[in-house]
Design a protein around this motif. Structure first.
Motif, short mmCIF file in Angstrom:
data_model
loop_
_atom_site.label_atom_id
_atom_site.label_comp_id
_atom_site.label_asym_id
_atom_site.label_seq_id
_atom_site.Cartn_x
_atom_site.Cartn_y
_atom_site.Cartn_z
N VAL A 254 89.82 25.59 75.94
CA VAL A 254 90.89 26.49 75.52
C VAL A 254 90.35 27.48 74.48
CG1 VAL A 254 93.08 26.60 74.28
CG2 VAL A 254 92.76 24.91 76.08
N GLN A 255 89.67 26.94 73.49
CA GLN A 255 89.12 27.81 72.44
C GLN A 255 88.06 28.76 73.00
OE1 GLN A 255 87.92 25.60 68.83
NE2 GLN A 255 89.38 24.04 69.44
N TYR B 236 93.68 14.77 65.93
CA TYR B 236 92.25 15.05 65.82
C TYR B 236 92.10 16.46 65.22
CZ TYR B 236 90.94 11.04 68.74
OH TYR B 236 90.72 9.77 69.25
N GLU C 104 90.45 15.14 75.98
CA GLU C 104 91.30 16.14 75.34
C GLU C 104 90.51 17.01 74.38
OE1 GLU C 104 94.38 13.55 73.98
OE2 GLU C 104 94.79 12.96 76.05
N ALA C 105 89.48 16.44 73.75
CA ALA C 105 88.62 17.26 72.90
C ALA C 105 87.89 18.31 73.74
CB ALA C 105 87.61 16.39 72.16
N GLY D 200 90.26 21.00 74.76
CA GLY D 200 90.49 21.85 73.59
C GLY D 200 89.36 22.87 73.42
N ARG D 201 88.14 22.45 73.70
CA ARG D 201 87.00 23.38 73.59
C ARG D 201 87.09 24.44 74.69
NH1 ARG D 201 81.39 20.50 73.28
NH2 ARG D 201 80.78 22.53 72.43
N GLU E 182 88.88 18.46 65.97
CA GLU E 182 88.79 18.93 67.35
C GLU E 182 89.99 19.77 67.75
OE1 GLU E 182 88.41 15.74 66.38
OE2 GLU E 182 86.23 15.66 66.44
N GLN E 183 90.96 19.90 66.81
CA GLN E 183 92.12 20.77 66.99
C GLN E 183 92.99 20.38 68.19
OE1 GLN E 183 91.51 25.00 66.18
NE2 GLN E 183 89.42 24.55 65.55
N PHE E 184 93.27 19.08 68.29
CA PHE E 184 94.28 18.67 69.25
C PHE E 184 94.97 17.42 68.71
CE2 PHE E 184 92.83 14.76 71.34
CZ PHE E 184 91.48 14.73 71.03
N ARG F 35 95.22 26.22 70.42
CA ARG F 35 95.44 27.55 70.98
C ARG F 35 95.81 27.49 72.44
NH1 ARG F 35 90.73 28.23 68.10
NH2 ARG F 35 91.00 29.20 66.06
N GLY F 36 96.26 26.36 72.91
CA GLY F 36 96.58 26.25 74.33
C GLY F 36 97.93 25.59 74.54
N ARG G 78 97.89 14.13 70.03
CA ARG G 78 98.52 13.46 71.16
C ARG G 78 99.67 12.61 70.65
NH1 ARG G 78 95.06 9.60 71.80
NH2 ARG G 78 93.50 10.93 72.78
N ASN H 220 94.94 22.46 82.63
CA ASN H 220 94.37 21.77 81.49
C ASN H 220 94.56 22.67 80.27
OD1 ASN H 220 91.56 20.35 83.34
ND2 ASN H 220 93.48 19.42 82.72
N GLY H 221 95.48 22.31 79.40
CA GLY H 221 95.72 23.13 78.22
C GLY H 221 96.10 24.56 78.59
N GLY H 222 96.73 24.72 79.74
CA GLY H 222 97.13 26.04 80.20
C GLY H 222 96.09 26.72 81.08
N TYR I 268 97.18 21.42 72.04
CA TYR I 268 95.93 22.04 71.61
C TYR I 268 96.24 23.20 70.68
CZ TYR I 268 94.47 19.38 75.66
OH TYR I 268 94.28 18.36 76.55
#
Lengths: 387, 370
Positions: free
Chosen positions: B303-304, A243, B296-297, B300-301, A246-248, A290-291, A250, B323-325, A288
């Motif tokens: 995280v950002q 994606y 997951e989207a 991701g938000r 959405e920057q992820f 940045r994660g 899977r 969740n994403g760290g 992700y």
């Protein structure tokens, strides 16, 4: 990704619930492959159900009332007591298995130690319930001999080019283009597909490798084709879905057991229909931009009730009503308010028809937390053409 | 023919909305929270951070969904001058100020409340047609570490929740309780009334979002009682964002609001709470969003947006994961039918937090003898 996948696949096989393997392997005797010395299969016994319109209407009515509660009532009204009893037995088994799973789920408070088998049993039971009722309805509606016959020799190669429209209000993509390729050699089946959005940055790549324990395969000299369309496959697969907007992304590896039973084995009136059941497990990760990545697991389950359409020498194919427990493909899972919020997967209607030995089309409609309609052009290389 | 076509299109649109946007009605209802008009008085609460319970001649009543409230009142000619303002679910030490548009402060007299979190005030508006009311605790701008508790999924245990409240009352450092939803079993009016009644013994307020059980009797009821399903407030430099995920998804309208909230929270310590988690730490169970893609989207938000902590309910046990760290906790220990073999029963979480970041989190078990 590959380095991760191998130990991951080992863990997949370790985690498949024992009941899944037992259930899958129990289907194997039902889908025995033909051997060279076996006699050709007998022609299907014509349905003895009377075909007058009024009588058929009565039988269909019985399949609904009291058939919705007593599966097989339609066949009982038609005087097909053997098949009626079998369908009722499947209903009772489904109720028992489903209740066992649901009660385990409830009383355990969805304990992680029991939730996998509990969910699998609940879905198994539900599938049996749906299959027994739809089979009853099919048997009293279908004409003598059923709606069609299965392909008993599979093609070596199948390729497809397709289009999908996906309505998911949470994402940018709507229009997708895709391609698929299926290669079969004896019991081994390699399938690959790729879908990409035309109006967003989104790609889904998938590959599976299956071994057919029993059922139709590509034709081989000296080997008789399978008795019918029943089969049992064990497969491993890999899916990567990116994606970019959405920057992820899977990546999932999976193990899956899928069986199909031609219902003509239950009763002559059910010739032309089939039920499928698949159970499996997936393991992977989501990354992700940045994660940190996080691990994912999924219970996989598929149920289908379908019909064969057409016959040799004419356009033929199959159409099926499907429930898929996956929550990570384009339509994901159903959104429902209440206690079962988030748990269920999605439903769909899919079918494929080949107009001749080479060309065909496939269509699909799916509904979960998104809606999808798709159409594909398909091309195949029949195995019977290869000397 | 045209009418049939219109009806058909409407039916299909309704079907799609219901199936793919199950919480769209609630996100619309959220916009009405904090607004009311009656008897010549018009009320608006900034950001919908309080539910307006009563607007009548000389009396206003609110249910606070945040520690700090800014309320705007407009009075028609002929409205009475003396008003009694009652704010339920309030920090016990919060004070109310009343200011006219020209900046003139008006006299506000604190009155006694019937229980710790009920604050009552008398205001003499001196014929001012508009008033700005501000409810603030004395530590609103204090940037030091403070403690809040997380308690979710009370549901059928409404009649057994007093021991949890009693334990919370023993900890004077808890400033308020945050809830990730499922206050009730069926979301019925009598349950919401019972919840409020039981809450009177708790000496601190209870700020909540709603859960899937709270909407079982239909949309809109929860908001009328307790406020928005999705809201954001800031207290002592920490941003708290509560999201309505009761339908295993977040409405696109809320996603749009979330964009602004994530921007506002980016340079703050930011806590996000919702009922159904995007991802279940037990993937096979999927007691989480219906769509892994949306889940997951959303992560991701987070995280950002540099979210610091995510808190969830729905699962009747305790889980600590990421969740994403981003540190994530599921705490559904309010008394609803528990997850068996989890090794924990009724409990609540304590979180020490401040401008410096998230500190210690603790689990307080109420199911063990002291």
């Amino acid at each position: 990704m590959i380095g991760w996948a191998i130990p991951g696949l080992a863990r997949v096989l370790q985690r498949l619930p024992p009941i899944v393997l037992v259930a899958a392997l129990a289907c194997a005797p039902l889908a025995r492959s033909a051997r060279a010395e076996d006699p050709p299969p007998p022609p299907p016994t014509p349905s003895p159900i009377a075909t007058s319109a009024a009588r058929r209407a009565l039988n269909v009515g019985a399949a609904i009332v009291p058939g919705l509660a007593l599966h097989g009532a339609g066949h009982a009204a038609a005087g097909q007591w053997g098949t009626a009893r079998s369908l009722f037995g499947i209903e009772l088994a489904g109720l028992g298995v489903g209740a066992a799973g649901a009660l385990t789920f409830w009383y355990s408070g969805a304990s992680p130690k029991l939730v996998g088998p509990a969910t699998a049993l609940t879905l198994l039971g539900g599938s049996a319930l749906v299959a027994s009722w739809l089979a009853d309805l099919y048997g009293v509606i279908a004409s003598e001999g059923g709606t069609g016959a299965p392909e008993r020799d599979l093609p070596w190669v199948e390729a497809g080019l397709g289009y999908r429209y996906v309505y998911d209000p949470r994402f940018l993509y709507r229009n997708l283009a895709g391609a698929s390729l299926d290669l079969r050699f004896r019991p081994v089946h390699l399938a690959a597909s790729a879908w990409t959005a035309l109006d967003a940055e989104n790609q889904r790549l998938r590959a599976t490798l299956a071994y057919r324990l029993a059922g139709p395969r590509p034709a081989r000299a000296g080997i008789a084709p399978a008795d019918d369309g029943s089969f049992l496959d064990l497969s491993v697969g890999l899916t990567h879905h990116a994606y970019h907007n959405e920057q992820f992304a899977r990546t999932l590896g999976e193990g899956f057991a899928l069986g199909r039973l031609d219902l003509g084995r239950i009763g002559p009136t059910l010739v032309g229909s089939f039920a499928e059941l698949g159970l499996g497990w997936a393991l992977g990760s989501a990354g992700y931009a940045r994660g940190q990545s996080e691990g994912l697991t999924l219970l996989l389950m598929r149920f289908a009730f379908g019909l064969y359409v057409g016959a040799p020498g004419r356009p033929r194919g199959e159409i099926a009503l499907v429930y898929d427990h996956r929550h990570e493909d384009y339509v994901a899972g159903l959104l429902m308010s209440g206690v079962v919020s988030g748990v269920l997967g999605h439903f769909g209607l899919e079918g494929a028809v080949y107009f001749n030995d080479l060309w065909g089309v496939a269509a699909e409609v799916q509904a979960g937390s998104a809606a999808l309609v798709g159409l594909s052009l398909r091309y195949r290389v029949p195995s019977g053409k290869v000397k | 023919m045209k009418r049939a076509l219109r009806n058909g299109v409407g039916l299909i649109a309704g079907f799609f909305t219901g199936c793919f946007l199950p919480s769209s009605d609630r996100s619309v209802q959220d916009q009405d929270v904090g607004r009311a008009a009656a008897d010549g008085v018009s009320i608006r609460v900034d950001d919908g951070l309080a539910s307006v319970r009563e607007v009548s001649d000389g009396a206003l009543r609110f249910w606070a969904a945040a520690p700090i409230l800014n309320i705007h009142a407009s009075f028609a000619a002929g409205a009475v001058d003396t008003w009694t303002v009652t704010i339920d679910n309030c920090l016990p030490d919060a004070t109310l100020t009343a200011t006219a548009p020209n900046g003139r402060a008006l006299p506000v007299t604190p009155l006694s409340g019937d229980f710790p979190t009920e604050r009552r005030f008398r205001i003499e508006r001196d014929r001012e047609p508009d008033l700005d009311l501000s409810l603030r605790p004395p530590d609103a701008d204090d940037t030091g570490t403070f403690r809040f508790a997380l308690l979710s999924d009370i549901q059928e245990a409404l009649d057994r929740v007093q021991d949890i409240y009693a334990r919370m009352n023993q900890d004077p450092s808890i400033r308020f309780v945050l809830s990730a939803g499922d206050l009730t079993e069926r979301g019925a009016p009598e349950e919401f009334e019972r919840f409020q009644l039981e809450l009177r013994s708790l000496r601190v307020p209870y700020y909540a979002t709603l859960g899937n059980h709270d909407i079982a009797s239909g949309d809109g009821l929860y908001q009328r009682y307790f406020g928005r399903g999705s809201a954001r407030f800031v207290y002592r430099g920490v941003q708290f964002t509560l999201l309505d995920s009761a339908s295993a998804s977040i409405d696109p309208a809320v996603h749009d609001e979330l964009s602004g909230w994530l921007t506002q929270g980016r340079d703050r310590v930011h806590v996000v709470a919702m009922h159904i988690p995007p991802l279940d730490p037990v993937g096979e169970r999927n007691a989480s969003f219906g769509s892994r893609n949306e889940a997951e989207a959303l992560i991701g938000r987070f995280v950002q947006g540099k979210v610091d902590l995510t808190l969830y309910g729905h699962i009747h046990a305790y889980y600590a994961f990421a969740n994403g760290g981003i540190p994530a906790f599921v705490s559904g220990g309010g008394g609803a039918h528990p997850e068996q073999l989890a090794g924990i029963g009724r409990h609540y979480l304590t979180v020490d937090i401040g401008e410096g970041g998230v500190g210690v989190t603790g689990v307080v078990r109420v199911d063990e003898p002291e």
